[in-house]
Design an enzyme around this catalytic site. Sequence first.
Site, PDB file in Angstrom:
ATOM      1  N   SER A  95      -4.179   0.998   6.850  1.00  0.00           N
ATOM      2  CA  SER A  95      -2.723   1.752   7.068  1.00  0.00           C
ATOM      3  C   SER A  95      -2.180   1.817   5.606  1.00  0.00           C
ATOM      4  O   SER A  95      -2.225   1.220   4.489  1.00  0.00           O
ATOM      5  CB  SER A  95      -1.899   0.659   7.863  1.00  0.00           C
ATOM      6  N   LYS A  96      -1.495   2.782   5.731  1.00  0.00           N
ATOM      7  CA  LYS A  96      -0.670   3.337   4.332  1.00  0.00           C
ATOM      8  C   LYS A  96       0.204   2.453   4.004  1.00  0.00           C
ATOM      9  O   LYS A  96       0.361   1.860   2.814  1.00  0.00           O
ATOM     10  CB  LYS A  96       0.282   4.653   4.691  1.00  0.00           C
ATOM     11  N   ARG A  97       0.960   1.732   5.178  1.00  0.00           N
ATOM     12  CA  ARG A  97       1.914   0.821   4.663  1.00  0.00           C
ATOM     13  C   ARG A  97       1.383  -0.621   4.163  1.00  0.00           C
ATOM     14  O   ARG A  97       1.698  -1.021   3.149  1.00  0.00           O
ATOM     15  CB  ARG A  97       2.584   0.213   6.193  1.00  0.00           C
TER      16      ARG A  97
END
Length: 494
Positions: free
Chosen positions: A248-250
Site C-alpha cells: 500500500s501507498k500508505r
Amino acid sequence: MTTRVRFAPSPTGYLHIGSARTALFNYLFARHSGGKFLLRIEDTDLQRSTEESTRSILDGLKWLELEHDENIVYQSDNADKHREVALKLLNEGKAYRDFTPKEERSDKDVKEAIVERAREQKDMRDNSFRDLSKEESDAKADVGEPFAIRLKVAASGKTNFEDAVYGLQERDYSEIEDLVLLRSDSHPLYNLAVVCDDIEMRITHVIRGQDHLTNTHKQVLIYEALGAEKPIFGHLPLILAPNRGKLSKRKHGEVVSMTTYRDHGFVAAAFRNFLVLLGWSAGEEQEIYSIDELIEKFSLDHIHKNNAVFNFQENDPRHWTDDKALWMNAEYIRTMFLEDLIPLVKAELKSAKLWRDEYEDEDKIHFEKTVDLIRERFFTLKDFSSQGRAFFSEDFDFDPTAIAKNLKKFPDLQTWLPELADRLETVEDFTHDNLEAVIKKFTEERQTKFGVIMNGARMLLTGQAVGASMLTVFETLGREKSILRLRSQIAWNQ
Ligand code: GLU
C-alpha cells in the site's frame, strides 16, 4: 467485434505500481487485439479526488508510454446519467427507496454493524423499506423525506460469470446486500457509476485487480437489472509486499509510486518490462521483451492465478526496490540501442548540470563513445551523473573506502603515479595497445604489480574502485585529463 478496454483509476494519489500494471495489461490486450485502450478518471469521490493526482497518473502513463485512445472520460461528468439509471431501476421496481435516517445510514460503523448482523442472520434483505408498496414509497418521497436508492437483490439465487483468468465465479445472493445506487444527497455510488460508464463506453473486457471481485458480483447484478450484456471480466492477481501483506501507498510509501522510478533513473521500457512479469509470463525462459514482442505475445490466458510478490527491503538502501527491477534496468541500459540511450543520458546530465552542448556537436563521437563505455556497469540513469561524473566533470568525488584500499595502502603510488603521468606524456598515439605496453614496462621497472598501478590510477582518474577496463578509461578520457589527474594530489590529501 472490436475489443474496447479501459483503465479506470481513482485520482486519490499517485500512480501505484498495481494500477500501472493494470493499465499495462489493458494496453497490451487492446493493442494485441487491434482494439481500443480507453482512459476513465473515476473522480466521483469528491473529497479524495484531486487534480494533482490526476496529473500524476497521466504523467505516469505517459512515462510508461501507454498512450490511450479517444478522449479521457471523467466519471463525474456522467453523474446525471448515473442518476437517471438509478431512477429507471426504481421505476421498474428493480430498486427501492430506503428512508432510513441519514445519520444511521452514513455512520460507517452503524452501517457495517447492520451489514454484519444481516450477514450473521443470513438475511441481507433485512430492510423495512424494501417491501414498501409503490404508493407508500411515493407518498413519503412526495412529502420530502430523504431517501437513498438501493438495488433490490432477489431473495435467492446466485450471480455467476466466467472470469477470463480465474474461471467460473459464483456468489450467493444471500451474501450480497441490497447495494446503494444513489445516496440520499443523490450522489451516485461507485458500482452504479462503473457499470453505467462501461456500458456507455461499450467496454468489452473489464481487466482489473482481483481486489475488485466483490464489486464485480455486485456489478453483475446491476447489469442483470438493466438487462444489459455483461462484458468479459478478467481479474488480475494481486501484487503483494515482501511479507505477503497488502502493498500500500500508505504503508510502503514511495517505493510503490511510478514517479519514484522515473525520478530514480529507470528506463521506462525496462520498468514496463519488469511490470509485465508481475503476474504474467509467456510460458518461456525469455524475460526481456520489446514492446512489440509484448503486444504480440500478450494474452489473458497466460496471466497467473497466484499473487505476485514485489520484493524489496525497506531498511536497506541497496535493495530499496525489487532487485529484478534494478537488474532489468541495468540490462536495458547495457544493451539498448545507443541512439535510444543518448537522449536519456542527456536528460540526466542536464538535470545534474553536467550537460555541455559540445556533446551534440564537436564532441559528439567522443561523448557517445564515453556513454557506451561506462554504461556497461550502470544500474540506473542516475549512475551517469554519480558514478560516471568524472567522465563529464573535473569536479568529482573520491570514494573514501577505495582511497584507503587502492591508494593509501601503497604510499609509493604517490610518486609513481605522477611519474607515470610523465611517461604518458611521451606516448605517441594515446591508444589502448600503446598504453598497455608503456604501463607494463613502467610497472616492471617499479617492480610492482600491474593491478596496483591500475587500481591507483582508476582512483585518481574516476574516483571509483571499479569501472570499465582501465586502458579504455585512459583512452576515453584522453591524454590531457589522464595526466592532470595522475598528478593531482586531491585524493591523497583526503
Ligand atoms: N477506480 C477503480 C480503482 O481505481 C477501478 C475501477 C475499475 O477498474 O472498475 O480501483
